[in-house]
Design an enzyme around this catalytic site. Structure first.
Site, PDB file in Angstrom:
ATOM      1  N   LYS A  83       0.673  -1.162  -0.182  1.00  0.00           N
ATOM      2  CA  LYS A  83      -0.006  -0.114   0.030  1.00  0.00           C
ATOM      3  C   LYS A  83       0.814   1.130  -0.160  1.00  0.00           C
ATOM      4  O   LYS A  83       0.531   2.359  -0.429  1.00  0.00           O
ATOM      5  CB  LYS A  83      -1.087  -0.086   1.157  1.00  0.00           C
ATOM      6  CG  LYS A  83      -2.013  -1.002   1.072  1.00  0.00           C
ATOM      7  CD  LYS A  83      -3.344  -0.446   0.897  1.00  0.00           C
ATOM      8  CE  LYS A  83      -4.381  -1.417   0.326  1.00  0.00           C
ATOM      9  NZ  LYS A  83      -5.620  -0.718  -0.211  1.00  0.00           N
ATOM     10  N   ASP A 111      -8.273   0.533   6.910  1.00  0.00           N
ATOM     11  CA  ASP A 111      -8.152  -0.396   8.086  1.00  0.00           C
ATOM     12  C   ASP A 111      -6.837  -0.712   8.488  1.00  0.00           C
ATOM     13  O   ASP A 111      -6.554  -1.581   8.885  1.00  0.00           O
ATOM     14  CB  ASP A 111      -8.889  -1.683   7.566  1.00  0.00           C
ATOM     15  CG  ASP A 111      -8.696  -1.974   5.788  1.00  0.00           C
ATOM     16  OD1 ASP A 111      -7.719  -1.610   5.560  1.00  0.00           O
ATOM     17  OD2 ASP A 111      -9.915  -1.897   5.172  1.00  0.00           O
TER      18      ASP A 111
HETATM   19  C1  LIG Z   1      -2.267  -6.278   2.999  1.00  0.00           C
HETATM   20  C2  LIG Z   1      -3.354  -6.214   1.914  1.00  0.00           C
HETATM   21  N1  LIG Z   1      -3.550  -6.899   0.766  1.00  0.00           N
HETATM   22  C3  LIG Z   1      -4.446  -6.590  -0.223  1.00  0.00           C
HETATM   23  C4  LIG Z   1      -5.565  -5.701   0.236  1.00  0.00           C
HETATM   24  C5  LIG Z   1      -6.524  -5.557  -1.129  1.00  0.00           C
HETATM   25  O1  LIG Z   1      -6.313  -4.464  -1.517  1.00  0.00           O
HETATM   26  P1  LIG Z   1      -7.690  -3.652  -2.548  1.00  0.00           P
HETATM   27  O2  LIG Z   1      -8.549  -3.247  -1.189  1.00  0.00           O
HETATM   28  O3  LIG Z   1      -7.019  -2.505  -3.094  1.00  0.00           O
HETATM   29  O4  LIG Z   1      -8.288  -4.643  -2.880  1.00  0.00           O
HETATM   30  C6  LIG Z   1      -5.098  -4.732   1.342  1.00  0.00           C
HETATM   31  C7  LIG Z   1      -6.159  -3.450   1.217  1.00  0.00           C
HETATM   32  O5  LIG Z   1      -6.042  -2.990   2.245  1.00  0.00           O
HETATM   33  C8  LIG Z   1      -4.316  -5.051   2.111  1.00  0.00           C
HETATM   34  O6  LIG Z   1      -3.954  -4.014   2.972  1.00  0.00           O
END
Ligand SMILES: Cc1ncc(COP(=O)(O)O)c(C=O)c1O
Length: 387
Positions: A83, A111
């Site tokens: 992120k 979150d």
């Molecule tokens: C560690 C991690 N993986 C995957 C995601 C999924 O990303 P998206 O919300 O763009 O689908 C998030 C989203 O916060 C995340 O924190």
């Protein structure tokens, strides 16, 4: 000893096809030009270097596939998740267009990981930052965001409720919302966020010895999955790999949306250990891409993620130990689940020749929870490497 198979749900996306064109509408969301710009900007940030791509030969033998490549985002810019590429890049784009960065306030709901990226970007580029977290976000995650000087505010309800509070507060105060999800009337910033994520995909694709046949991608709002799918489609065209999304059973909005053939929210408290994936509504920009180029979605119980975290921490012979957080492993857990179910395996075209790519999207971004699930902390897991 084979482990007990866990229940899952699989939804095939009837609208998707490898021959679907990459449309002008999609190219206005994510493009080669946008990726080049993101690479140039992000590549210039202090500490930039591509994250490692691990080859898990032990695990691929155990699952019965040819290879598994694991893009390990645990070290990304010291923030612990992919992120870091998205929110901070969107902040950079907003400030590049502003006369006085110090007069700008950026805000978002999170979150955890996205808010950390926005707060880090605000600190790096010198603007104010207010972050909204919902009731279930841990104190550890809150502290990690506050450490970058952001004003962190807790709101009642779930993630989707906190998105609405952030939007309303920003409107009342003239702040810039830096959301990782898009909704009607709010598209520019989440486009930049996703364009930043494509940098991760391009690093992985460039490092692979051969194109993958399947990419398994955990999805919250779907921004990350859409970014990876978009680059896969642009790079490989009709030869693109199968794109399979994976979500927590408690927040399976992509399964619901593929079943219905339209964006379909799920409600409830969305309670799951996979905090980053606890989203009940798909991002409309992500939908615009994945409706054509996302082949399937799977919903998995929390136990599947916890088990995969432990498995990566104490790996098969020949594989490196990996520190993967709760939201990092859903893609890999979906592969495991599909390989134990003949119908799913056949529907997804999985077999001994499959070359799998997954993205380990976070490390121990909540160290206390990581220790509770894995039984050791990240340092102890990494200390096994080479030992
Ligand atoms: C560690 C991690 N993986 C995957 C995601 C999924 O990303 P998206 O919300 O763009 O689908 C998030 C989203 O916060 C995340 O924190």
């Amino acid at each position: 000893m084979p482990e007990r198979a866990l229940p899952f749900r699989l939804a095939l996306n009837a609208e998707a096809s490898r021959t679907a064109p990459w449309s002008a509408e999609q190219d206005a969301i994510l493009s080669d030009k946008g990726l080049a710009a993101a690479r140039a900007v992000i590549g210039g940030w202090p500490g930039y270097r591509p994250t490692p791509l691990a080859s898990l030969s032990g695990l691929s033998a155990a699952f019965g596939v040819r290879s598994i490549a694991y893009k390990d985002e645990a070290s990304r810019f010291g923030l612990g998740s992919f992120k870091a590429l998205g929110g901070a890049y969107a902040v950079a784009r907003i400030l590049a267009a502003a006369d006085d960065p110090a007069a700008v306030t950026v805000t978002c709901a999170t979150d955890g990981n996205h808010g950390r990226s926005v707060a880090w970007g605000a600190a790096m580029f010198g603007c104010r930052c207010v972050i909204f977290i919902h009731a279930a976000v841990s104190e550890g995650r809150k502290a990690a965001i506050a450490a970058f000087g952001a004003d962190v505010r807790r709101t009642p309800g779930n993630y989707d409720d906190s998105v609405r509070v952030a939007a309303a507060t920003a409107k009342a105060n003239g702040w810039h919302v830096v959301s990782d999800t898009s909704y009607p009337g709010y598209m520019t910033v989440p486009k930049d966020v996703m364009q930043g994520y494509e940098v991760m995909a391009s690093e992985a694709f460039d490092a692979l010895p051969a194109p993958p046949t399947h990419i398994f991608l955990q999805a919250g709002v779907g921004g990350m999955a859409a970014a990876v799918a978009a680059l896969a489609k642009r790079r490989w065209g009709p030869a693109r790999p199968a794109i399979v999304l994976s979500e927590p059973e408690a927040a399976a909005c992509w399964v619901a949306s593929f079943e219905q053939g339209a964006p379909t929210p799920v409600t409830g408290d969305l309670d799951t250990i996979m905090a980053g994936l606890a989203c009940g509504e798909v991002s409309l920009l992500a939908w615009s891409i994945l409706k054509d180029h996302g082949d399937a979605a799977m919903a998995l119980p929390d136990a599947a993620a916890a088990r995969m975290m432990r498995r990566l921490a104490a790996p098969a012979r020949g594989d490196p130990p990996l520190v993967a957080g709760e939201s990092a492993v859903a893609g890999l857990a979906a592969l495991e689940a599909a390989m134990t179910a003949p119908d799913a395996k056949a529907a997804l075209g999985l077999g001994p020749a499959s070359r799998i790519l997954v993205f380990g999207t976070e490390g121990d971004t909540d160290p206390a929870l990581y220790r509770e699930i894995v039984g050791r902390d990240a340092a102890a897991v990494r200390a096994q490497a080479g030992g």
